[in-house]
Design a protein around this motif. Sequence first.
Motif, PDB file in Angstrom:
ATOM      1  N   PRO A 101     -20.740 -27.213 -16.315  1.00 24.90           N
ATOM      2  CA  PRO A 101     -20.406 -28.319 -17.935  1.00 24.90           C
ATOM      3  C   PRO A 101     -19.272 -28.600 -17.358  1.00 24.90           C
ATOM      4  CG  PRO A 101     -21.470 -26.376 -17.528  1.00 24.90           C
ATOM      5  CD  PRO A 101     -21.127 -25.873 -16.540  1.00 24.90           C
ATOM      6  N   TYR A 102     -17.958 -28.233 -17.245  1.00 21.83           N
ATOM      7  CA  TYR A 102     -16.417 -28.353 -16.921  1.00 21.83           C
ATOM      8  C   TYR A 102     -16.576 -30.043 -16.271  1.00 21.83           C
ATOM      9  CZ  TYR A 102     -11.295 -28.530 -16.354  1.00 21.83           C
ATOM     10  OH  TYR A 102     -10.152 -28.817 -16.774  1.00 21.83           O
ATOM     11  N   GLU A 103     -16.926 -29.404 -14.837  1.00 24.55           N
ATOM     12  CA  GLU A 103     -17.162 -30.928 -14.514  1.00 24.55           C
ATOM     13  C   GLU A 103     -17.138 -32.241 -14.607  1.00 24.55           C
ATOM     14  OE1 GLU A 103     -16.944 -29.197  -9.589  1.00 24.55           O
ATOM     15  OE2 GLU A 103     -18.663 -29.520 -10.370  1.00 24.55           O
ATOM     16  N   ILE A 104     -18.830 -32.095 -15.470  1.00 20.70           N
ATOM     17  CA  ILE A 104     -19.537 -32.943 -15.664  1.00 20.70           C
ATOM     18  C   ILE A 104     -18.605 -33.269 -16.948  1.00 20.70           C
ATOM     19  CG2 ILE A 104     -21.971 -33.633 -17.057  1.00 20.70           C
ATOM     20  CD1 ILE A 104     -22.901 -32.066 -15.488  1.00 20.70           C
ATOM     21  N   LEU A 105     -18.635 -32.743 -17.880  1.00 18.71           N
ATOM     22  CA  LEU A 105     -17.492 -33.182 -19.212  1.00 18.71           C
ATOM     23  C   LEU A 105     -16.275 -33.864 -19.215  1.00 18.71           C
ATOM     24  CD1 LEU A 105     -18.297 -29.582 -21.497  1.00 18.71           C
ATOM     25  CD2 LEU A 105     -19.506 -32.000 -22.030  1.00 18.71           C
ATOM     26  N   THR A 106     -15.605 -33.431 -17.804  1.00 14.81           N
ATOM     27  CA  THR A 106     -13.777 -34.043 -17.792  1.00 14.81           C
ATOM     28  C   THR A 106     -14.664 -35.309 -17.446  1.00 14.81           C
ATOM     29  OG1 THR A 106     -14.218 -32.741 -16.159  1.00 14.81           O
ATOM     30  CG2 THR A 106     -12.923 -31.930 -17.886  1.00 14.81           C
ATOM     31  N   PHE A 107     -15.703 -35.390 -16.461  1.00 13.36           N
ATOM     32  CA  PHE A 107     -15.564 -36.795 -16.146  1.00 13.36           C
ATOM     33  C   PHE A 107     -15.945 -37.938 -16.954  1.00 13.36           C
ATOM     34  CE2 PHE A 107     -17.773 -40.052 -14.016  1.00 13.36           C
ATOM     35  CZ  PHE A 107     -17.363 -40.100 -12.525  1.00 13.36           C
ATOM     36  N   ILE A 108     -17.058 -37.776 -17.623  1.00 11.17           N
ATOM     37  CA  ILE A 108     -17.112 -38.054 -18.571  1.00 11.17           C
ATOM     38  C   ILE A 108     -16.305 -37.835 -19.870  1.00 11.17           C
ATOM     39  CG2 ILE A 108     -19.497 -38.183 -17.576  1.00 11.17           C
ATOM     40  CD1 ILE A 108     -20.338 -37.173 -20.147  1.00 11.17           C
ATOM     41  N   GLY A 109     -15.263 -38.488 -19.875  1.00 14.09           N
ATOM     42  CA  GLY A 109     -14.611 -37.709 -20.622  1.00 14.09           C
ATOM     43  C   GLY A 109     -14.920 -36.921 -22.634  1.00 14.09           C
ATOM     44  N   ARG A 110     -14.840 -35.836 -22.231  1.00  9.18           N
ATOM     45  CA  ARG A 110     -15.441 -34.778 -23.436  1.00  9.18           C
ATOM     46  C   ARG A 110     -14.699 -34.338 -23.512  1.00  9.18           C
ATOM     47  NH1 ARG A 110     -21.198 -36.090 -24.368  1.00  9.18           N
ATOM     48  NH2 ARG A 110     -21.316 -38.655 -23.716  1.00  9.18           N
ATOM     49  N   GLY A 111     -14.383 -33.144 -24.258  1.00 10.63           N
ATOM     50  CA  GLY A 111     -14.490 -31.990 -24.471  1.00 10.63           C
ATOM     51  C   GLY A 111     -14.687 -30.484 -23.766  1.00 10.63           C
ATOM     52  N   THR A 112     -14.028 -29.746 -23.937  1.00 11.82           N
ATOM     53  CA  THR A 112     -14.514 -28.497 -22.642  1.00 11.82           C
ATOM     54  C   THR A 112     -15.008 -27.414 -23.400  1.00 11.82           C
ATOM     55  OG1 THR A 112     -12.673 -28.172 -21.917  1.00 11.82           O
ATOM     56  CG2 THR A 112     -13.779 -29.547 -20.361  1.00 11.82           C
ATOM     57  N   SER A 113     -15.381 -27.317 -25.064  1.00 14.44           N
ATOM     58  CA  SER A 113     -15.787 -26.199 -25.948  1.00 14.44           C
ATOM     59  C   SER A 113     -17.011 -25.772 -25.516  1.00 14.44           C
ATOM     60  CB  SER A 113     -14.887 -26.095 -27.244  1.00 14.44           C
ATOM     61  OG  SER A 113     -16.544 -27.642 -27.660  1.00 14.44           O
ATOM     62  N   SER A 158     -23.905 -16.647 -15.549  1.00 15.53           N
ATOM     63  CA  SER A 158     -23.322 -15.549 -15.373  1.00 15.53           C
ATOM     64  C   SER A 158     -23.748 -13.904 -16.024  1.00 15.53           C
ATOM     65  CB  SER A 158     -21.319 -15.115 -15.373  1.00 15.53           C
ATOM     66  OG  SER A 158     -21.494 -14.909 -16.589  1.00 15.53           O
ATOM     67  N   GLU A 159     -23.831 -13.330 -15.428  1.00 15.14           N
ATOM     68  CA  GLU A 159     -23.592 -11.925 -16.269  1.00 15.14           C
ATOM     69  C   GLU A 159     -23.050 -11.005 -17.079  1.00 15.14           C
ATOM     70  OE1 GLU A 159     -22.930  -8.287 -12.910  1.00 15.14           O
ATOM     71  OE2 GLU A 159     -24.474  -8.977 -11.145  1.00 15.14           O
ATOM     72  N   THR A 160     -22.246 -11.982 -17.325  1.00 13.98           N
ATOM     73  CA  THR A 160     -21.255 -11.826 -18.781  1.00 13.98           C
ATOM     74  C   THR A 160     -22.171 -12.947 -19.931  1.00 13.98           C
ATOM     75  OG1 THR A 160     -19.506 -13.376 -17.851  1.00 13.98           O
ATOM     76  CG2 THR A 160     -19.365 -11.053 -17.831  1.00 13.98           C
ATOM     77  N   GLY A 161     -22.948 -13.618 -19.744  1.00 16.02           N
ATOM     78  CA  GLY A 161     -23.066 -14.881 -20.428  1.00 16.02           C
ATOM     79  C   GLY A 161     -22.848 -15.928 -20.615  1.00 16.02           C
ATOM     80  N   ARG A 162     -21.889 -15.547 -19.524  1.00 16.08           N
ATOM     81  CA  ARG A 162     -21.360 -17.589 -19.499  1.00 16.08           C
ATOM     82  C   ARG A 162     -21.536 -18.048 -18.832  1.00 16.08           C
ATOM     83  NH1 ARG A 162     -16.277 -17.816 -21.345  1.00 16.08           N
ATOM     84  NH2 ARG A 162     -14.985 -19.382 -19.427  1.00 16.08           N
ATOM     85  N   PRO A 163     -22.023 -19.647 -18.942  1.00 16.14           N
ATOM     86  CA  PRO A 163     -22.253 -20.880 -17.942  1.00 16.14           C
ATOM     87  C   PRO A 163     -21.959 -20.925 -16.793  1.00 16.14           C
ATOM     88  CG  PRO A 163     -21.224 -21.896 -19.625  1.00 16.14           C
ATOM     89  CD  PRO A 163     -20.962 -20.545 -20.076  1.00 16.14           C
ATOM     90  N   ASN A 164     -22.150 -21.366 -15.706  1.00  9.13           N
ATOM     91  CA  ASN A 164     -21.501 -21.116 -13.807  1.00  9.13           C
ATOM     92  C   ASN A 164     -22.143 -22.585 -13.926  1.00  9.13           C
ATOM     93  OD1 ASN A 164     -20.831 -18.683 -13.801  1.00  9.13           O
ATOM     94  ND2 ASN A 164     -21.937 -17.490 -12.820  1.00  9.13           N
ATOM     95  N   GLY A 165     -22.812 -23.687 -13.928  1.00  5.67           N
ATOM     96  CA  GLY A 165     -23.181 -24.430 -14.056  1.00  5.67           C
ATOM     97  C   GLY A 165     -24.588 -24.738 -13.765  1.00  5.67           C
ATOM     98  N   ILE A 166     -25.095 -26.007 -13.790  1.00  7.37           N
ATOM     99  CA  ILE A 166     -25.926 -27.225 -14.748  1.00  7.37           C
ATOM    100  C   ILE A 166     -26.515 -27.690 -13.014  1.00  7.37           C
ATOM    101  CG2 ILE A 166     -27.160 -28.712 -15.243  1.00  7.37           C
ATOM    102  CD1 ILE A 166     -25.103 -28.498 -18.112  1.00  7.37           C
ATOM    103  N   GLU A 167     -28.193 -27.435 -12.640  1.00 11.05           N
ATOM    104  CA  GLU A 167     -29.062 -28.322 -11.872  1.00 11.05           C
ATOM    105  C   GLU A 167     -29.823 -29.139 -12.493  1.00 11.05           C
ATOM    106  OE1 GLU A 167     -31.000 -25.639  -9.331  1.00 11.05           O
ATOM    107  OE2 GLU A 167     -28.969 -24.251  -8.781  1.00 11.05           O
ATOM    108  N   LEU A 168     -29.925 -30.655 -11.982  1.00 10.22           N
ATOM    109  CA  LEU A 168     -30.656 -30.821 -12.587  1.00 10.22           C
ATOM    110  C   LEU A 168     -31.482 -32.168 -11.502  1.00 10.22           C
ATOM    111  CD1 LEU A 168     -29.275 -34.457 -12.492  1.00 10.22           C
ATOM    112  CD2 LEU A 168     -27.771 -33.260 -14.308  1.00 10.22           C
ATOM    113  N   ILE A 169     -32.913 -32.638 -11.724  1.00 16.92           N
ATOM    114  CA  ILE A 169     -33.432 -33.371 -10.831  1.00 16.92           C
ATOM    115  C   ILE A 169     -33.550 -34.793 -11.322  1.00 16.92           C
ATOM    116  CG2 ILE A 169     -35.601 -33.721  -9.318  1.00 16.92           C
ATOM    117  CD1 ILE A 169     -36.217 -30.764  -9.601  1.00 16.92           C
TER     118      ILE A 169
END
Length: 378
Positions: A101-113, A158-169
């Motif tokens: 999510p960080y990679e997508i959000l920073t690319f499109i100029g959004r915050g990362t909260s 992740s096991e701690t509940g944090r988002p590790n990534g997003i997959e899309l088709i």
Amino acid sequence: MANTSEKSERAQLELFRALSRTADPRDAQDLMAYPFFSLSKSLRTAPIDYVSGSVSIRVEAVPRHGMATIWDADVLIWASSQLVEAHDKGLRTSRLMTATPYEILTFIGRGTSARDYQRLKAGLDRLQSTTVCTSIRHPVKGQRHRFSWINEWREQISETGRPNGIELILPDWLYRAVLDNALILTIDRAYFRLTGGLERWLYRIVRKHGGSQPSGWRFEVRHLYQKSGSLAPFKRFAFEIREMIRRQPLPGYTLFLEVEASGRTLLSFEPSRACGPSVEPFVLSGTQTIVPSGTGLSCYREPIQDLSHRSETPNRVLNLESNKDSNVFLETGTGDNTSDGAALRSRSGSRKVWKSRFSDADGANPSHSPSSASDDEQ
């Protein structure tokens, strides 16, 4: 009964890992030229129906999520940019993509909260649930292609509940357009800083049709209104266009109105010029050393005037290869019901023109201020 041994779409695709957030932003020309997205941040369920010659588009939304917005389309710009970057480097690409999510959000100029991440997921839901039926890129008359902007998506936790990534088709319709160099354009990264839906839509129209042509391009305002798919009344649309001419928010382009003697109003645009005609001679300060001032580079040129008046001028040269329906019209109407082979009439000759950065030529101002509309349609 379905064959349980049949592989899912995900299993048949090779996973493509996003490269970086430094790739140049690219957009698909079809998405830039036609009304595919809601211009409002408020939920829209009313469909978009657009027909122009052989081109037909119907966009439908479900009540739960609403129609995908022009802000949601930033995800498609990110995906297109990644695919083109990989293709240019000779890497294998795929419709199955993954990134954090960080990679997508920073690319499109959004915050990362956490709030930005929740908004990203809501946008993915709208992209997946919005369906499009169009004849674009289907040479056989009457043939249509129906798809969603995202076939499916899922988040990795992740096991701690944090988002590790997003997959899309991505749908095949969009994927093929992205990998066709003739159907993709680089856009200014400042596009992501545009806050209004109409601003974003107009920038894409201008970038697609105007490009870098020194003489620019123009559209009849009513034609633009039909191409926008906006739910706002025409008077409101025209008022917002005039406000943009006053503010000049589009990166890389200057907007102005041209009003013909017949009363027809056109929105014209041309690449911005940071400097006007050269001023000769120019004289430097004579200091012995260069002292950085912190200001932008000087071009030693005469400033461009904010307002110019011309009583008569010939029509601009048509560029029908770029856009066959932008400067050509029927005897009556705005051209949205024409086909490429229809009997068309080019409005040539001279006309009276008021060329300015702001004009009240197209309808009365609504009673409320422009700030009341801000990002959303009224």
